[in-house]
Design a protein around this motif. Sequence first.
Motif, PDB file in Angstrom:
ATOM      1  N   TRP A 193       0.834  -1.199   0.000  1.00  0.00           N
ATOM      2  CA  TRP A 193       0.000   0.000   0.000  1.00  0.00           C
ATOM      3  C   TRP A 193       0.876   1.259   0.000  1.00  0.00           C
ATOM      4  N   ASP A 194       1.915   1.259   0.810  1.00  0.00           N
ATOM      5  CA  ASP A 194       2.788   2.431   0.897  1.00  0.00           C
ATOM      6  C   ASP A 194       3.669   2.594  -0.338  1.00  0.00           C
ATOM      7  N   SER A 195       3.789   1.542  -1.159  1.00  0.00           N
ATOM      8  CA  SER A 195       4.655   1.619  -2.344  1.00  0.00           C
ATOM      9  C   SER A 195       3.953   2.260  -3.540  1.00  0.00           C
ATOM     10  N   ILE A 196       2.672   2.569  -3.421  1.00  0.00           N
ATOM     11  CA  ILE A 196       1.927   3.128  -4.551  1.00  0.00           C
ATOM     12  C   ILE A 196       2.506   4.487  -4.946  1.00  0.00           C
ATOM     13  N   ASN A 197       2.627   4.693  -6.265  1.00  0.00           N
ATOM     14  CA  ASN A 197       3.066   5.999  -6.761  1.00  0.00           C
ATOM     15  C   ASN A 197       2.100   6.500  -7.819  1.00  0.00           C
ATOM     16  N   GLU A 198       2.426   7.628  -8.441  1.00  0.00           N
ATOM     17  CA  GLU A 198       1.511   8.274  -9.374  1.00  0.00           C
ATOM     18  C   GLU A 198       1.297   7.471 -10.651  1.00  0.00           C
ATOM     19  N   GLU A 199       2.133   6.517 -10.935  1.00  0.00           N
ATOM     20  CA  GLU A 199       2.001   5.710 -12.148  1.00  0.00           C
ATOM     21  C   GLU A 199       1.103   4.493 -11.938  1.00  0.00           C
ATOM     22  N   ASP A 200       0.803   4.182 -10.700  1.00  0.00           N
ATOM     23  CA  ASP A 200      -0.017   3.012 -10.402  1.00  0.00           C
ATOM     24  C   ASP A 200      -1.507   3.351 -10.458  1.00  0.00           C
ATOM     25  N   VAL A 201      -2.324   2.297 -10.497  1.00  0.00           N
ATOM     26  CA  VAL A 201      -3.783   2.457 -10.547  1.00  0.00           C
ATOM     27  C   VAL A 201      -4.390   1.789  -9.320  1.00  0.00           C
ATOM     28  N   VAL A 202      -5.187   2.549  -8.569  1.00  0.00           N
ATOM     29  CA  VAL A 202      -5.893   2.002  -7.411  1.00  0.00           C
ATOM     30  C   VAL A 202      -7.378   1.927  -7.749  1.00  0.00           C
ATOM     31  N   LEU A 203      -7.902   0.714  -7.747  1.00  0.00           N
ATOM     32  CA  LEU A 203      -9.320   0.495  -8.005  1.00  0.00           C
ATOM     33  C   LEU A 203     -10.027   0.319  -6.668  1.00  0.00           C
ATOM     34  N   CYS A 204     -10.939   1.242  -6.331  1.00  0.00           N
ATOM     35  CA  CYS A 204     -11.603   1.243  -5.027  1.00  0.00           C
ATOM     36  C   CYS A 204     -12.980   0.591  -5.131  1.00  0.00           C
ATOM     37  N   VAL A 205     -13.220  -0.373  -4.278  1.00  0.00           N
ATOM     38  CA  VAL A 205     -14.509  -1.073  -4.267  1.00  0.00           C
ATOM     39  C   VAL A 205     -15.083  -1.029  -2.851  1.00  0.00           C
ATOM     40  N   GLY A 206     -16.248  -0.428  -2.711  1.00  0.00           N
ATOM     41  CA  GLY A 206     -16.904  -0.407  -1.409  1.00  0.00           C
ATOM     42  C   GLY A 206     -16.137   0.322  -0.341  1.00  0.00           C
ATOM     43  N   VAL A 207     -15.320   1.299  -0.723  1.00  0.00           N
ATOM     44  CA  VAL A 207     -14.454   1.959   0.251  1.00  0.00           C
ATOM     45  C   VAL A 207     -15.250   2.919   1.131  1.00  0.00           C
ATOM     46  N   THR A 208     -15.089   2.785   2.417  1.00  0.00           N
ATOM     47  CA  THR A 208     -15.622   3.726   3.394  1.00  0.00           C
ATOM     48  C   THR A 208     -14.444   4.438   4.043  1.00  0.00           C
ATOM     49  N   PRO A 209     -14.306   5.750   3.845  1.00  0.00           N
ATOM     50  CA  PRO A 209     -13.144   6.458   4.387  1.00  0.00           C
ATOM     51  C   PRO A 209     -13.260   6.685   5.881  1.00  0.00           C
ATOM     52  N   ASP A 210     -13.307   5.587   6.619  1.00  0.00           N
ATOM     53  CA  ASP A 210     -13.464   5.679   8.069  1.00  0.00           C
ATOM     54  C   ASP A 210     -12.108   5.559   8.760  1.00  0.00           C
ATOM     55  N   GLU A 211     -12.141   5.609  10.063  1.00  0.00           N
ATOM     56  CA  GLU A 211     -10.895   5.596  10.839  1.00  0.00           C
ATOM     57  C   GLU A 211     -10.108   4.312  10.625  1.00  0.00           C
ATOM     58  N   TYR A 212     -10.808   3.171  10.449  1.00  0.00           N
ATOM     59  CA  TYR A 212     -10.109   1.907  10.250  1.00  0.00           C
ATOM     60  C   TYR A 212      -9.308   1.905   8.953  1.00  0.00           C
ATOM     61  N   THR A 213      -9.727   2.703   7.977  1.00  0.00           N
ATOM     62  CA  THR A 213      -9.041   2.738   6.686  1.00  0.00           C
ATOM     63  C   THR A 213      -8.056   3.892   6.592  1.00  0.00           C
ATOM     64  N   THR A 214      -8.465   5.074   7.028  1.00  0.00           N
ATOM     65  CA  THR A 214      -7.638   6.269   6.843  1.00  0.00           C
ATOM     66  C   THR A 214      -6.728   6.585   8.015  1.00  0.00           C
ATOM     67  N   ASP A 215      -6.986   5.991   9.170  1.00  0.00           N
ATOM     68  CA  ASP A 215      -6.232   6.311  10.384  1.00  0.00           C
ATOM     69  C   ASP A 215      -6.309   7.815  10.688  1.00  0.00           C
ATOM     70  N   LEU A 216      -7.453   8.414  10.304  1.00  0.00           N
ATOM     71  CA  LEU A 216      -7.747   9.834  10.535  1.00  0.00           C
ATOM     72  C   LEU A 216      -6.813  10.784   9.780  1.00  0.00           C
ATOM     73  N   LYS A 217      -6.122  10.275   8.758  1.00  0.00           N
ATOM     74  CA  LYS A 217      -5.250  11.139   7.960  1.00  0.00           C
ATOM     75  C   LYS A 217      -6.079  11.922   6.936  1.00  0.00           C
ATOM     76  N   LYS A 218      -5.637  13.130   6.630  1.00  0.00           N
ATOM     77  CA  LYS A 218      -6.367  13.996   5.722  1.00  0.00           C
ATOM     78  C   LYS A 218      -5.522  14.402   4.517  1.00  0.00           C
ATOM     79  N   ASN A 219      -4.619  13.554   4.093  1.00  0.00           N
ATOM     80  CA  ASN A 219      -3.780  13.927   2.968  1.00  0.00           C
ATOM     81  C   ASN A 219      -4.520  13.734   1.641  1.00  0.00           C
ATOM     82  N   ILE A 220      -3.863  14.025   0.554  1.00  0.00           N
ATOM     83  CA  ILE A 220      -4.527  14.021  -0.754  1.00  0.00           C
ATOM     84  C   ILE A 220      -5.057  12.648  -1.116  1.00  0.00           C
ATOM     85  N   ARG A 221      -4.293  11.607  -0.788  1.00  0.00           N
ATOM     86  CA  ARG A 221      -4.712  10.255  -1.159  1.00  0.00           C
ATOM     87  C   ARG A 221      -6.088   9.943  -0.596  1.00  0.00           C
ATOM     88  N   TRP A 222      -6.315  10.286   0.686  1.00  0.00           N
ATOM     89  CA  TRP A 222      -7.582   9.938   1.309  1.00  0.00           C
ATOM     90  C   TRP A 222      -8.713  10.847   0.849  1.00  0.00           C
TER      91      TRP A 222
END
Length: 313
Positions: free
Chosen positions: A276-305
């Motif tokens: 997950w941390d190795s993702i860069n701008e050339e990669d593709v992330v396909l999101c399915v059923g994503v809920t941006p909750d604390e369990y997923t984002t760890d309360l981070k507010k950066n661009i990715r989230w």
Amino acid sequence: MMSIIKENGFKVLADYLTSMEITLYTGVTGGGVIHYLKYLAPYTSEQKSPSLFTISEYPAGFTPLGYYVSTGKISAAIATTGAATKLLSCGLSDAKLHDIPSVYIFPISTARHVEDASLQDSSIYGSNIVQQLLAEFPQHVFLLDNPFTFAKQLERAHQALLSRKPVIFLLDNEMMSLPVTEFPVISNNKPINKNSEITSFIRLFRESVQDKQVLLLVGEEGMHDSSMRKLTTAVCRELKAAVVWSINGGNCIESSNPYAYGYISFGGNDKALDIWDSINEEDVVLCVGVTPDEYTTDLKKNIRWRCLLFNKY
């Protein structure tokens, strides 16, 4: 002259929930709910009609969550007034936070006996349970204390369930015993087939991911599709895509998926976090059923989230 059969509120409520294929109830009988429970049969493994599985109130409150996640079907939990309502409400709070459509039924002491020292007073002088529930679920509490608004209340509750929300029915037993003069409309709307709309997306997506690393991020909202486990495996095989997921997104992943790396963030493992941390701008992330909750984002507010906020399933 043909006579009109007048059914009381308990029977109409039971029939209406049955029309929505809600037939499993969990909880414990008691003085406040016995008038409703007489329309249910004791649970057996072969039972087809509405039935009550007797289990103490605390686990009963969580049963609709597990039942929905495992079967995709809605069920109900029921308890009498007093502390039993509080115990059942623990599961109810989780149902709200995780978008689990479910039904919770509580009786209340009638307003006519507010000052008569009822044994389990639910008024403002007692447990004040109506206001407590309204504070946490302002749009999904349905007080059934008027036969003339009864039908509209049930129809509104049905819409809430279709929106994947838990609903709470508060039963005023004296008013529920009266004949219902207007019956709720049973809606049988079928979901619209939108397969044609996704054809162009699939074509563009295939062109976009050629020669790129694809990562599948799965969240708990995917659980609303009963075939999600097989679908995520199929997508991973087709795209040769690694898959990581939130801790609650684990319900959407087959244990046999050969591309499964594991949880990220809360509950995560080193392999999943590394990819997950190795993702860069050339990669593709396909999101399915994503809920941006604390369990997923760890309360981070950066661009990715912030980007993920617009990629719910």
